[in-house]
Design a protein around this motif. Structure first.
Motif, PDB file in Angstrom:
ATOM      1  N   LEU A  28     -38.814 -61.441  54.103  1.00  0.00           N
ATOM      2  CA  LEU A  28     -39.743 -60.678  53.271  1.00  0.00           C
ATOM      3  C   LEU A  28     -39.258 -60.613  51.830  1.00  0.00           C
ATOM      4  CD1 LEU A  28     -42.265 -58.886  53.063  1.00  0.00           C
ATOM      5  CD2 LEU A  28     -40.830 -56.930  53.694  1.00  0.00           C
ATOM      6  N   VAL A  29     -37.944 -60.459  51.629  1.00  0.00           N
ATOM      7  CA  VAL A  29     -37.382 -60.427  50.284  1.00  0.00           C
ATOM      8  C   VAL A  29     -37.619 -61.759  49.575  1.00  0.00           C
ATOM      9  CG1 VAL A  29     -35.212 -60.287  48.985  1.00  0.00           C
ATOM     10  CG2 VAL A  29     -35.661 -58.663  50.830  1.00  0.00           C
TER      11      VAL A  29
ATOM     12  N   GLY B  17     -36.815 -53.895  60.922  1.00  0.00           N
ATOM     13  CA  GLY B  17     -36.038 -53.804  62.156  1.00  0.00           C
ATOM     14  C   GLY B  17     -35.141 -54.990  62.393  1.00  0.00           C
ATOM     15  N   SER B  18     -35.394 -56.092  61.729  1.00  0.00           N
ATOM     16  CA  SER B  18     -34.587 -57.294  61.907  1.00  0.00           C
ATOM     17  C   SER B  18     -34.065 -57.765  60.559  1.00  0.00           C
ATOM     18  CB  SER B  18     -35.432 -58.401  62.554  1.00  0.00           C
ATOM     19  OG  SER B  18     -34.763 -59.650  62.495  1.00  0.00           O
ATOM     20  N   PRO B  19     -32.769 -58.028  60.443  1.00  0.00           N
ATOM     21  CA  PRO B  19     -32.235 -58.541  59.168  1.00  0.00           C
ATOM     22  C   PRO B  19     -32.874 -59.858  58.755  1.00  0.00           C
ATOM     23  CG  PRO B  19     -30.457 -57.763  60.592  1.00  0.00           C
ATOM     24  CD  PRO B  19     -31.704 -57.760  61.421  1.00  0.00           C
TER      25      PRO B  19
END
Length: 800
Positions: free
Chosen positions: A443-444, A435-437
């Motif tokens: 996370l990436v 939901g958030s960039p």
């Protein structure tokens, strides 16, 4: 005509002939002068014709004597084309009198020889070769020179029989010449029109190719601004311009259009307008639909597949697909979409009957119906399937097998509160991380640090309808769980506090041992069901293959339902929990404090599982969670696919087809179940039971087959319909019965591509044609047939 006139004319001509002889005029005995034998006849005629053409008066009657002309078709045609010799010159006087020009206006046949100063009859000179007229040469070869009696002689000659005969022949010759000219003109005109027609067909063929390309790719045709000054005139016009650079036919066509516009002459048919585009699309859709209708009529039986969805313009669309067995091959063809106001059983029934009538399909040839499990479709009393069966009881309703598998997973996932909590948390984790960039980027980075050099695996959203597709979400979660925990810890420990810190802490605390165990239980099960779901959505799937797929899933579940398998899963979940610093429970949930069961309940069979005592935590999770999950899934599979405890006559009939295809049932001693299956089918479909049994025994003793598709191949290669007619009919019905509605679902995927936000005003007929072209790509296009359909759709100003 009175004979006195002829006699008088003959006397006058005789007197004139004597006068001419007295003056020394030379008159041959015949107007046909024999050509010299020293030269080729054709060459001499060509030489004479060329000389005559060079003269001022080529039809002067005296040229016959001068050039020794033989009367022939070429000379006669030349004279008729030029006309009588009627010069406008000063006429010489003889005895104070001369020829008068005004005599020509009243007598079209009259001609004057400037060389001989004589008048002649054009028609008699050219068209009288009869033996009885050869002696009358005054008007043919000798000519009339006595001008004092000229008017009287003209009057007498115009009423003579010989003149009338020659005039009739002259007129007939002119008619034949004119008709011949028309014929030549017609031939040339036909050739010109044929060349124009072929050119137009070549242009239209190329435009059809471009239309097929755009339609199959789901691309828009028109642009916002298609004027000459526009930089982007839409895909269709731009493709035409691009191809015209490499194709001479399109290049010449565009140049011709530009020339006509520049000269402002009559409008040129360009075939590039929006109306022409729509007509080409409609012609292609009509052709493909006719091909499908032809195959259905050859198959003689069919089933319908139906489902509804809402499009981008919030209209309810019903997709209509027909399944049939053609040339020993199962085919499922999209026909069209239809807009409906409501989706009640009555409205859907009216829609189906309208579609059947529109496509020339008879209700008596329908053998199956394939829908989802919605009440308006599957209702026993007012549903669409019940309404159709009221008209044709042989049109069996089949619940989509892919939907059935989804319902099985839904029931299994509700077998325990732990699974309900688990799937809810999986969906929330996806929404939180994606939901958030910023959170997604973090996370990436955590994934890249854990798996350097490997491709990043994105978290997947769960689907409310496609439960079998949750396998991807579970596998992504299983691989990225450590990265997710690192992200949640990082946000929870952030300083200064992050706005999402509270949610991150909540999700971090919710990821406990039970969450990890549910993940390890459901992931391998959903991997198996995902493969089964993909198999159940294959195009041309038959019931025999579907049963084998489900048998494979049941066998896998049976293998997984063992203490050893759960021990592996439990140990794996415990190791992961310890690596993530998540405590593994040591006390059975609900048994933290032992409670003494009253004596009166110790031997009761109504003691619930919650109150049951487990010797260990592993035993609790094995019996209360794992085995329950697998048992409910197995029971639902048997109920929905095997017809257990349903008593459904449809399920009993459909299952009766399978024993017919099993080789072992007919090569040895009679199998009672197979015999009963034959009885059920023959009683329902009205076939000869003994004949079917005989054909089955002969077929299976003659050929060895492993599955239904091998039976298709054997029957096709050996003309099975001639040897085993009853068996082939049963196989055809079995193959025609629907298995899933995946083809309908795929048409919805195309619908979203074609009718999107930028094309939301697409009409219903155009939308159906575009969907037909985009879905049925394997139908070969016959350009001549499409052009004929296009030509007949409306009056065309272009030759086709």
């Amino acid at each position: 005509m009175p004979s006195t006139s002829i006699a008088e004319e003959g006397d006058i001509e005789t007197d004139e002939a004597a006068t001419n002889a007295a003056t020394g005029s030379v008159r041959p005995t015949d107007t046909d002068v024999v050509l010299s034998e020293d030269h080729n006849e054709e060459e001499q005629i060509d030489h004479i014709m060329s000389k005559l053409a060079a003269l001022q008066y080529p039809t002067d009657p005296t040229h016959i004597h001068t050039f020794k002309i033989k009367r022939n078709d070429r000379y006669v045609s030349m004279c008729c084309n030029v006309g009588p010799c009627q010069p406008d010159i000063p006429y010489p006087k003889t005895e104070g009198r001369s020829f008068q020009k005004q005599w020509f206006s009243a007598n079209v046949w009259l001609e004057y020889s400037p060389t001989a100063n004589s008048m002649h009859c054009f028609s008699c000179r050219l068209f009288l070769s009869d033996e009885k007229y050869k002696s009358r040469t005054a008007w043919t070869t000798d000519g009339i020179r006595k001008w004092s009696t000229a008017l009287e002689k003209i009057k007498q000659h115009s009423s003579a029989e010989m003149h009338m005969t020659s005039m009739v022949r002259w007129i007939n010759f002119q008619k034949k010449a004119l008709q011949s000219a028309f014929d030549v003109s017609d031939v040339k005109g036909v050739e010109v029109r044929e060349r124009e027609r072929q050119t137009n067909k070549e242009i239209l063929t190329r435009l059809i190719d471009l239309t097929v390309y755009l339609a199959r790719q789901g691309q828009a045709f028109r642009g916002h601004d298609e004027s000459e000054s526009s930089d982007n005139r839409g895909n269709f016009r731009e493709l035409v311009n691009v191809f015209s650079r490499y194709n001479s036919v399109l290049k010449m066509h565009l140049e011709k259009i530009a020339t006509v516009k520049a000269t402002k002459t009559r409008p040129q048919v360009s075939l590039l307008s929006n109306r022409s585009q729509n007509d080409i699309i409609a012609a292609l859709g009509t052709y493909i639909r006719k091909e499908i209708q032809r195959e259905i009529k050859e198959a003689e039986m069919y089933s319908i597949l139906l489902d509804e969805t809402s499009d981008v313009s919030h209209k309810e669309q019903v997709s209509f697909v027909v399944r049939y067995f053609h040339h020993m091959q199962i085919k499922e063809r999209f026909i069209e979409v239809c807009n409906v106001d409501t989706t009640t059983g009555q409205e859907l029934e009216n829609t189906v009957f309208l579609l059947l009538q529109k496509n020339g399909l008879e209700m008596k040839n329908m053998y199956g119906q394939g829908y989802d499990g919605a009440a308006n479709m599957s209702g026993m009393y007012k549903g669409l399937q019940a309404r159709i069966r009221a008209h044709n009881e042989k049109a069996l309703y089949v619940h989509c097998k892919a939907h059935c598998l989804n319902l099985v997973l839904v029931e299994a996932s509700k077998s325990s509160k732990h699974f309900v909590t688990f799937f809810n948390l999986v969906e929330k984790l996806y929404a939180f991380c994606s939901g958030s960039p910023k959170r997604h980027a973090a996370l990436v980075k955590f994934q890249e640090s854990l798996f350097p050099g490997q491709r990043v695996m994105e978290l997947q959203q769960l689907s409310d309808t496609r439960w079998a597709c949750r396998e991807k979400a579970l596998k992504a979660l299983q691989r990225n769980l450590k990265a997710i925990l690192m992200l949640l810890d990082d946000i929870s420990d952030s300083d200064p506090p992050n706005l999402a810190q509270g949610d991150a802490q909540m999700y971090r605390n919710a990821i406990n041992f039970m969450f990890i165990l549910c993940m390890e239980i459901t992931t391998p099960v959903f991997e198996v069901t995902a493969l089964a779901s993909d198999s159940l959505q294959e195009e041309g799937l038959d019931h025999s293959t579907a049963y084998k797929v489900i048998d494979g899933v049941l066998h896998t579940l049976q293998t997984m339902r063992s203490e050893e398998k759960f021990g592996e899963i439990f140990r794996c979940a415990s190791e992961k929990a310890e690596s993530f610093n998540i405590p593994v429970p040591t006390v059975v949930p609900g048994q933290e404090r032992k409670r003494k069961v009253p004596v009166r309940f110790q031997h009761s069979t109504t003691v619930s599982q919650v109150g049951a005592q487990f010797e260990s935590v592993e035993a609790y999770f094995r019996s209360g969670v794992y085995f329950t999950f697998l048992d409910i899934m197995t029971g639902e599979l048997n109920r929905r696919f095997k017809g257990d405890n349903t008593g459904s006559p449809t399920a009993r009939i459909i299952q009766s087809f399978q024993p017919l295809t099993v080789h072992a049932n007919w090569v040895g001693p009679p199998n009672p179940e197979a015999i009963e299956a034959v009885h059920i089918l023959c009683e329902f479909y009205g076939e000869d039971e003994d004949q079917l049994k005989t054909e089955l025994k002969v077929f299976h003793s003659s050929f060895s087959s492993k599955d239904l598709r091998e039976i298709f191949l054997i029957l096709r290669e050996n003309n099975g319909q001639l040897i085993f007619p009853a068996f082939v009919k049963m196989i055809q019905i079995y193959a025609t019965l629907p298995v899933t509605t995946a083809t309908v679902e795929r048409s919805f995927s195309k619908l979203k591509i074609i009718k999107n936000k930028l094309r939301s005003l697409c009409g219903e007929e155009r939308l159906s044609d575009l969907l037909l072209l985009a879905i049925e790509k394997d139908v070969e296009i016959n350009y001549n047939e499409v052009i004929n359909i296009y030509k007949d759709m409306a009056p065309r100003r272009m030759l086709l």
